[in-house]
Scaffold this active site. Structure first.
Site, PDB file in Angstrom:
ATOM      1  N   TYR A 104       6.886  17.223  11.983  1.00  0.00           N
ATOM      2  CA  TYR A 104       7.683  15.949  12.178  1.00  0.00           C
ATOM      3  C   TYR A 104       9.391  16.420  12.020  1.00  0.00           C
ATOM      4  O   TYR A 104      10.195  15.824  12.351  1.00  0.00           O
ATOM      5  CB  TYR A 104       7.776  14.846  11.075  1.00  0.00           C
ATOM      6  N   TYR A 139       1.565  13.901   1.371  1.00  0.00           N
ATOM      7  CA  TYR A 139       1.402  14.616   2.482  1.00  0.00           C
ATOM      8  C   TYR A 139       1.751  16.152   2.566  1.00  0.00           C
ATOM      9  O   TYR A 139       2.066  16.795   3.651  1.00  0.00           O
ATOM     10  CB  TYR A 139       2.200  13.790   3.763  1.00  0.00           C
ATOM     11  N   CYS A 173       0.832  33.256  11.708  1.00  0.00           N
ATOM     12  CA  CYS A 173       0.928  33.933  12.953  1.00  0.00           C
ATOM     13  C   CYS A 173       1.414  32.937  14.220  1.00  0.00           C
ATOM     14  O   CYS A 173       0.723  32.753  15.195  1.00  0.00           O
ATOM     15  CB  CYS A 173      -0.106  34.739  13.364  1.00  0.00           C
ATOM     16  N   GLU A 174       2.867  32.281  13.807  1.00  0.00           N
ATOM     17  CA  GLU A 174       3.148  31.321  14.815  1.00  0.00           C
ATOM     18  C   GLU A 174       4.614  31.147  14.421  1.00  0.00           C
ATOM     19  O   GLU A 174       4.971  31.181  13.475  1.00  0.00           O
ATOM     20  CB  GLU A 174       2.433  29.877  14.482  1.00  0.00           C
ATOM     21  N   GLU A 202       0.775  -1.199   0.046  1.00  0.00           N
ATOM     22  CA  GLU A 202       0.141   0.060  -0.107  1.00  0.00           C
ATOM     23  C   GLU A 202       0.823   1.182   0.014  1.00  0.00           C
ATOM     24  O   GLU A 202       0.987   2.117   0.876  1.00  0.00           O
ATOM     25  CB  GLU A 202      -0.716  -0.113   1.225  1.00  0.00           C
TER      26      GLU A 202
HETATM   27  N1  LLP Z   1      -1.411   2.121   4.324  1.00  0.00           N
HETATM   28  C1  LLP Z   1      -1.880   2.413   5.566  1.00  0.00           C
HETATM   29  C2  LLP Z   1      -2.922   1.889   6.528  1.00  0.00           C
HETATM   30  C3  LLP Z   1      -1.691   3.710   6.149  1.00  0.00           C
HETATM   31  O1  LLP Z   1      -2.045   4.118   7.464  1.00  0.00           O
HETATM   32  C4  LLP Z   1      -0.529   4.343   5.349  1.00  0.00           C
HETATM   33  C5  LLP Z   1       0.108   5.770   5.784  1.00  0.00           C
HETATM   34  C6  LLP Z   1      -0.103   3.899   4.273  1.00  0.00           C
HETATM   35  C7  LLP Z   1      -0.708   2.711   3.746  1.00  0.00           C
HETATM   36  C8  LLP Z   1       0.776   4.702   3.384  1.00  0.00           C
HETATM   37  O2  LLP Z   1       2.005   4.779   3.774  1.00  0.00           O
HETATM   38  P1  LLP Z   1       3.271   5.553   3.006  1.00  0.00           P
HETATM   39  O3  LLP Z   1       3.742   4.408   1.918  1.00  0.00           O
HETATM   40  O4  LLP Z   1       2.935   6.644   2.574  1.00  0.00           O
HETATM   41  O5  LLP Z   1       4.287   5.593   3.915  1.00  0.00           O
HETATM   42  N2  LLP Z   1       1.735  12.346   7.058  1.00  0.00           N
HETATM   43  C9  LLP Z   1       3.033  11.595   7.329  1.00  0.00           C
HETATM   44  C10 LLP Z   1       2.697  10.180   7.045  1.00  0.00           C
HETATM   45  C11 LLP Z   1       1.475   9.691   7.681  1.00  0.00           C
HETATM   46  C12 LLP Z   1       1.251   8.017   7.044  1.00  0.00           C
HETATM   47  C13 LLP Z   1      -0.066   7.463   7.409  1.00  0.00           C
HETATM   48  N3  LLP Z   1      -0.415   6.463   7.127  1.00  0.00           N
HETATM   49  C14 LLP Z   1       4.096  12.125   6.710  1.00  0.00           C
HETATM   50  O6  LLP Z   1       3.881  13.304   5.964  1.00  0.00           O
HETATM   51  O7  LLP Z   1       5.201  11.654   6.920  1.00  0.00           O
END
Ligand code: LLP
Length: 421
Positions: free
Chosen positions: A308, A363, A334-335, A265
């Site tokens: 992060y 993201y 404003c932060e 995924e």
């Molecule tokens: N599958 C599930 C159930 C997930 O919760 C996520 C991401 C993915 C797949 C995809 O993950 P990826 O391949 O994109 O790593 N906002 C954060 C990342 C949060 C990811 C949440 N879940 C950032 O900007 O690094």
């Protein structure tokens, strides 16, 4: 990544001329290339790729990813509805992996025919009571997690996700009593997993569980494939992926001789490097010994650096050959924490310069907000024919404010007076 945008600087500056800043730009060729590279990688196995649209849900990008043969990982009914309305994608192409689902959402999902991936025992009990005999998937917590930041580690003892391994016997019992068919086991241990070894270690856990589930059709190892954000970082080594991830999967198939399909995924890997955020420098300011370069964007458009501490490479597009100087690049919110990069060496920045914040395709826009009542950025796609296509116009300010008034059902006094007369 590289230290350069995937699109020629000259073309990016043209896009700024046309659509202004802040502007997200996505490179179609990079998205297609990333999709193809995953297909090539897993192509020797029975596999299925589900794009995690939380990374970027712009329907124009979803269409490209769909054309590249992906199904979808959806986590909310909103994502499911967007897929249906934008692409005509139905439940057969979606794995639904919400967390902390409500009863009403569960009913709606079941009525739509979505396969529900359940990560809480309580929810499994309620699903079993309402839908005996149905197919279901279980999200497992393999007891080990990994990711680029504590907030995105989604397994292990400090994680809210998945059914802990120690609770699986109970899950099996619940399922058996209601004659549920557990057709899939899922895990997603985190995002931006630093190396294939961590991914492989968790994978072994899931592979080891397969024998306890006679109806199993697939195993889903989640997303988490990283991209290199810093110039000195490298992508996962392909040979290592083959040795640590593909080889154990092949061995599993060979040993078990069960027709199991392997799901992955990816979100970030597909879109991160294809996207960049173009911002304009509005102000240069010296505070003590530090130069601040203020821009017309901020964490409302790209929250990763603040949330992060993430590194995003920044390029001064309009003065690439200026002398290098350290700058703290800020937004206009404003932060005090509204900072894209601290003490970053960049070619001399002048007011009006255009900066490209790289690797922002995942993201970025999907986590953007209208905090401080600043409009969302526009988005454009750089097509494989080398043309720009506007895929989200910049909202018009009057319409944006009008929308707030409408959403809050607020009637301004002038309008009341008009209504009264
Ligand atoms: N599958 C599930 C159930 C997930 O919760 C996520 C991401 C993915 C797949 C995809 O993950 P990826 O391949 O994109 O790593 N906002 C954060 C990342 C949060 C990811 C949440 N879940 C950032 O900007 O690094």
């Amino acid at each position: 990544m590289s230290t350069h945008p995937p699109i020629p600087s000259r073309r990016l500056l043209e896009a700024v001329e046309t659509w202004g800043t802040p502007l997200y730009v996505y490179d179609e060729a990079t998205i297609r290339e990333r999709c193809q590279s995953l297909r090539e990688l897993f192509g020797t196995l029975p596999y299925r790729l589900l794009y995690a649209l939380k990374a970027n849900y712009n329907p124009h990008l979803l269409r490209i990813i769909r054309e590249e043969g992906f199904d979808f990982d959806a986590v909310s009914l909103g994502e499911v509805e967007l897929l249906r309305r934008a692409l005509g994608v139905g439940p057969e192409a979606i794995l639904f992996t919400p967390n902390m689902l409500s009863d009403a959402e569960m009913r709606e999902a079941a009525e739509q025919g979505l396969l529900l991936n359940i990560g809480e025992l309580g929810r499994l009990e309620r699903f079993a009571a309402a839908y005996p005999g149905h197919a279901v998937a279980l999200r497992v917590n393999p007891d080990l997690g990994s990711g680029h930041h504590e907030y995105v580690i989604t397994a292990g003892e400090r994680s809210k996700f998945g059914i802990p391994r120690s609770d699986l016997p109970r899950a099996i019992e619940i399922a058996q009593r209601a004659e549920l068919r557990i057709v899939g086991l899922h895990q997603h241990i985190g995002s931006g997993i630093p190396n294939p070894a961590a991914f492989a270690e968790a994978m072994e856990v899931l592979l080891g569980l397969a024998d306890s589930f006679p109806d199993l059709e697939w195993l889903d190892f989640g997303g988490g494939f990283p991209i290199p954000y810093r110039p000195e970082e490298r992508p996962w080594d392909r040979e290592e992926i083959r040795a640590r991830i593909l080889a154990p999967l092949e061995a599993f198939l060979h040993q078990h001789r069960r027709p199991i399909c392997f799901y992955f995924e990816p979100g970030r890997y597909v879109v991160a490097e294809a996207g960049l955020l173009l911002v304009r420098v509005t102000e240069l300011k010296r505070v003590g010994s530090r130069w601040y370069a203020g821009t017309d964007s901020g964490f409302h458009h790209l929250i990763r650096p603040v949330l992060y501490g993430s590194y995003h490479h920044i390029v001064n597009l309009s003065n690439p050959h200026g002398p290098l100087r350290p700058y703290t690049i800020t937004g206009n919110l404003c932060e005090s924490g509204d900072i894209f990069a601290r003490d970053r060496e960049l070619p001399e920045i002048r007011p009006g310069d255009v900066l490209a914040i790289l690797d922002a395709g995942a993201y970025g826009m999907s986590m953007a907000s209208t905090y401080n009542l600043r409009e969302l950025p526009a988005e454009v796609l750089y097509t494989t024919e080398g043309r720009f296509r506007l895929i989200r116009p910049r909202p018009d300010r009057a319409a944006f404010i009008e929308q707030i008034l409408r959403q809050t059902a607020f009637v301004p006094p002038g309008d009341v007076a008009q209504l009264d007369t």
